[in-house]
Motif scaffolding. Sequence first.
Motif, PDB file in Angstrom:
ATOM      1  N   PRO A  57      18.798  35.577  70.348  1.00  0.00           N
ATOM      2  CA  PRO A  57      17.717  34.919  69.518  1.00  0.00           C
ATOM      3  C   PRO A  57      16.437  35.846  69.742  1.00  0.00           C
ATOM      4  O   PRO A  57      16.346  36.235  70.755  1.00  0.00           O
ATOM      5  N   SER A  59      12.314  36.256  68.548  1.00  0.00           N
ATOM      6  CA  SER A  59      11.018  35.328  67.781  1.00  0.00           C
ATOM      7  C   SER A  59      10.643  36.391  66.403  1.00  0.00           C
ATOM      8  O   SER A  59      10.592  37.653  66.732  1.00  0.00           O
ATOM      9  N   GLY A  76      19.269  44.057  78.348  1.00  0.00           N
ATOM     10  CA  GLY A  76      20.664  43.892  78.428  1.00  0.00           C
ATOM     11  C   GLY A  76      21.446  44.225  77.555  1.00  0.00           C
ATOM     12  O   GLY A  76      21.012  45.375  76.627  1.00  0.00           O
TER      13      GLY A  76
END
Length: 273
Positions: A57, A59, A76
């Motif tokens: 996810p 924004s 990551g």
Amino acid sequence: VIAESETLPNIYASEPAKILGIRKHTAQEWSFSLAFNAEEEPGKFVMVSLPDTGEVPISISGFSKGAIELTVRKVGDVTSGLFTRAVGDSLSIRGPYGEGFPLEVFDGLPLLIVAGGSGVAAVKSLLDYYTNQEPMAVNSVDLVVGFRSPRHVLFRRELKAWEKCGSVVVTVDKTEDDDESWAGGIGFVVDYVKHVEGIGNETQVVLVGPPMMMTNTVRELRNNGVLEENIWLSFERHMQCGVGKCGHCRIRDKYVCLDGPVFNYVEARSLID
Ligand SMILES: Cc1cc2nc3c(=O)[nH]c(=O)nc-3n(C[C@H](O)[C@H](O)[C@H](O)COP(=O)(O)OP(=O)(O)OC[C@H]3O[C@@H](n4cnc5c(N)ncnc54)[C@H](O)[C@@H]3O)c2cc1C
Ligand code: FES
């Protein structure tokens, strides 16, 4: 016989979004402009996937006609994969998802935005929204934003533009030994919120950052007369489906992907780690 998969829409279907531009703020933080249609709803997020790597996810940090901007911090597997992409490549996107900022609640009131580090990505679209509005629906928008050091400051150009809406205080945890040119604050954002002019029981506050920063800042805001019900937090939690199906983001009876990522503090105080 019609198979179920033929009648039900696939809620996990992504669509390709071409990378129109990449803005490299630091080695770890880039903004991607993507060809993707979305209504301007500050606070929402999209799910971005890379084949064979995973889905995350992110924004929406900016909206423009036929395009959205995502500002990504490389931490990551998936986020590092995004940093290997170039203008002209496509990313797979689905969304937007979640409940954004309660704009109608803010109408006519002073708004204070407090953000730590890359958390500013989650509030950038809100700051842009008011900066581009004429007349502005809120009374004022003040910003207190903290970064690790001057070289970690994001959105330098926008920080100037946001001064149109209210005061902008940029603070860093520390300066480098050889850096004497820093003209902003030094210290944590929590030390600066009390200096925002007119802060009090009418002020609506949006707060984004690490849990410890949120906890300390809420305490300081309360000491300065801000009401708990006027504080809004935006959360970043591990997610999988993004649409309320997997339970991955669940904290007690709340799903960050569906009920958030923006929560009122009264509802969310128990969600802070
Ligand atoms: C609603 C929402 C909005 C977000 N918006 C943004 C954004 O605008 N920009 C951005 O860069 N990131 C954002 N994130 C965080 C982003 O989703 C994670 O950084 C991403 O999932 C990490 O995936 P990865 O495969 O790169 O890292 P992984 O390989 O999965 O993990 C690397 C490290 O990061 C940690 N980590 C992974 N996900 C999270 C997380 N959600 N919160 C804290 N630590 C995590 C892991 O525990 C691990 O230590 C948002 C998260 C949510 C829930
Ligand atoms: S991410 Fe699956 S329920 Fe929220």
